[in-house]
Design an enzyme around this catalytic site. Structure first.
Site, PDB file in Angstrom:
ATOM      1  N   CYS A   8       0.831  -1.203   0.000  1.00  0.00           N
ATOM      2  CA  CYS A   8       0.000   0.000   0.000  1.00  0.00           C
ATOM      3  C   CYS A   8       0.870   1.258   0.000  1.00  0.00           C
ATOM      4  O   CYS A   8       1.476   1.575  -1.016  1.00  0.00           O
ATOM      5  CB  CYS A   8      -0.990  -0.027   1.154  1.00  0.00           C
ATOM      6  SG  CYS A   8      -2.336   1.176   0.940  1.00  0.00           S
ATOM      7  N   HIS A  54      -3.772  -4.846   0.158  1.00  0.00           N
ATOM      8  CA  HIS A  54      -3.417  -5.371   1.480  1.00  0.00           C
ATOM      9  C   HIS A  54      -3.540  -6.899   1.513  1.00  0.00           C
ATOM     10  O   HIS A  54      -4.582  -7.440   1.903  1.00  0.00           O
ATOM     11  CB  HIS A  54      -4.317  -4.756   2.559  1.00  0.00           C
ATOM     12  CG  HIS A  54      -3.984  -3.341   2.878  1.00  0.00           C
ATOM     13  ND1 HIS A  54      -2.970  -2.994   3.742  1.00  0.00           N
ATOM     14  CD2 HIS A  54      -4.519  -2.177   2.427  1.00  0.00           C
ATOM     15  CE1 HIS A  54      -2.897  -1.679   3.831  1.00  0.00           C
ATOM     16  NE2 HIS A  54      -3.818  -1.157   3.041  1.00  0.00           N
ATOM     17  N   GLU A  87      -2.308  -8.702   3.626  1.00  0.00           N
ATOM     18  CA  GLU A  87      -2.319  -9.084   5.038  1.00  0.00           C
ATOM     19  C   GLU A  87      -3.689  -8.924   5.687  1.00  0.00           C
ATOM     20  O   GLU A  87      -3.862  -9.248   6.874  1.00  0.00           O
ATOM     21  CB  GLU A  87      -1.265  -8.273   5.809  1.00  0.00           C
ATOM     22  CG  GLU A  87      -1.649  -6.843   6.168  1.00  0.00           C
ATOM     23  CD  GLU A  87      -1.464  -5.828   5.053  1.00  0.00           C
ATOM     24  OE1 GLU A  87      -1.249  -4.642   5.366  1.00  0.00           O
ATOM     25  OE2 GLU A  87      -1.560  -6.215   3.861  1.00  0.00           O
TER      26      GLU A  87
END
Length: 246
Positions: free
Chosen positions: A119, A220, A222
């Site tokens: 990001c 993202h 994650e």
């Protein structure tokens, strides 16, 4: 570089503390914590570092790292890419952190240290190499949900992956679904970078360096709702690049 055995990974965020926005702070802890947990599960020795301690300190503390991850966070101060503030949805700026992460990204390219940007990390890589940013994607962008609680800001959209790119090899598909929360994007591409993923609206979602082992994604991997295996593959690529260089 570290001695033989466990490899050292520096996970670098803009700041560790966001007391002005407890909800955002709490959500960042989840995202960064997921990166760290996955890295440790792959055998990395992880250091979690904050860039707002300054350029000199950050470069010193990452000097021996085998690889680096630069995670998400606030907008980069516009002066670093030759622009001005006052744009829509502008966040606060952490200029000390910006300068430190930009220096770290440039050094990674120079030293050929494997680096993954996530990001804001993608934007740091682009600006570090002379690129610029689209400052706001508009009120109705598919890249972020507006006017909702922080845990709901991420949206899901597809990314078209460039065939033959390192990203394509890692994710194994020409089209991948991603979890996204960004209101800025790459405009002018930095020196030595190539675009390896775009959203259907044409905005850049992934970049790689043509020579150095640097890869960055605008989304993202994650996030808790991200497709299984994305974060694992991206982090695993760092170790693979170390092995190639050894």
């Amino acid at each position: 570089m570290s001695a033989s055995g466990a490899r050292s990974l520096a996970v670098v965020e803009a700041t560790r503390f966001r007391g002005h926005d407890p909800e955002y702070h709490a959500y960042v802890q989840i995202l960064v914590g997921t990166v760290i947990a996955e890295a440790r599960s792959q055998g990395w020795t992880v250091s979690r570092l904050a860039a707002d301690e300054g350029e000199e300190a950050l470069l010193a503390r990452t000097d021996a790292a085998d690889a680096v991850v630069i995670v998400g966070g606030e907008d980069i101060a516009p002066r670093f890419y030759g622009a001005t503030g006052g744009y829509a949805h502008e966040s606060r700026h952490l200029e000390v952190a910006d300068a430190a992460q930009l220096a770290l990204a440039r050094r990674a390219v120079e030293r050929r240290t494997p680096l993954l940007g996530i990001c804001r990390g993608l934007q740091i890589v682009n600006v570090a190499l002379g690129g610029t940013l689209v400052q706001d994607l508009g009120e109705h962008t598919p890249h972020v949900n507006r006017g909702v609680p922080i845990p709901e800001v991420l949206t899901t959209h597809p990314v078209l992956v460039e065939p033959g790119s390192r990203l394509s090899q890692l994710l194994g598909s020409a089209v991948v679904d991603v979890r996204s929360a960004h209101h800025q994007a790459v405009d002018v591409l930095g020196d030595g970078l190539v675009v390896t993923g775009r959203a259907p609206d044409g905005h850049v979602e992934a970049i790689e360096h043509a020579d150095a082992p640097v890869l960055a994604v605008q989304w993202h991997p994650e996030d808790v709702a991200a497709p299984a295996g994305q974060l694992s593959a991206l982090l695993g690529s760092l170790r693979a690049r170390i092995a190639v260089a050894a």
